[in-house]
Design a protein around this motif. Structure first.
Motif: not given
Length: 171
Positions: A93-99
């Motif tokens: 979820g953190a990676v998707a939010a950063a993308v």
């Protein structure tokens, strides 16, 4: 292999105004570490670095609020620090939010300068734009449905390459 200057002119795609100025400014900032652009078969890191840097330089220049603003390497380092993807230990979820943040940040800058920037989508020929800035947006933000690519836009690779180039070492 083209020089950074030749490749920046290719990225400008015939524009002779503000977009061309941004691609040339990106070349000035990248020339010390990337005087020539490697054209590999599989992963176009150098090309994506120049393209992403040009988009960020263009957006930062046009949204700075000061006529004649010149984007510096330190300004890019600060921008990258706010937009780099989290490490491998971060949850999905953190990676998707950063993308999403990377995409939204650049799209927002481009939209605020008057460009019609669509939401990222699947890479497709019908997603063509006569605007060279939006055309590059499609190249960097749209994703292939091919297996193994993880659905990450090339823009993420570009920001990571910017981090390697303008990251903490120059601050």
């Amino acid at each position: 292999m083209p020089t950074i200057w030749e490749y920046a002119d290719q990225v400008a795609a015939g524009d002779t105004g503000l977009w061309q100025a941004a691609t040339r400014r990106a070349a000035i900032l990248l020339a010390p570490t990337h005087p020539v652009i490697s054209l590999p078969y599989r992963m176009p890191v150098h090309q994506v670095l120049v393209q992403t840097t040009a988009l960020v330089v263009y957006g930062r220049t046009r949204t700075a609020g000061a006529p004649g603003h010149v984007v510096t390497g330190l300004e890019l380092a600060a921008w990258v620090a706010e937009h780099v993807l989290p490490g491998t230990d971060a949850g999905p979820g953190a990676v998707a939010a950063a993308v999403r943040r990377q995409l939204d940040s650049i799209a927002g800058m481009l939209r605020s300068t008057g460009h019609h920037v669509p939401e990222p989508g699947p890479r497709a020929l019908h997603r063509y734009s006569p605007d060279p800035v939006v055309r590059l947006w499609h190249d960097l933000a749209d994703v292939d449905d091919a297996p193994g690519l993880g659905g990450f836009p090339l823009l993420c690779l570009g920001v990571a390459a910017m981090s390697d180039t303008f990251g903490p070492a120059i601050v």
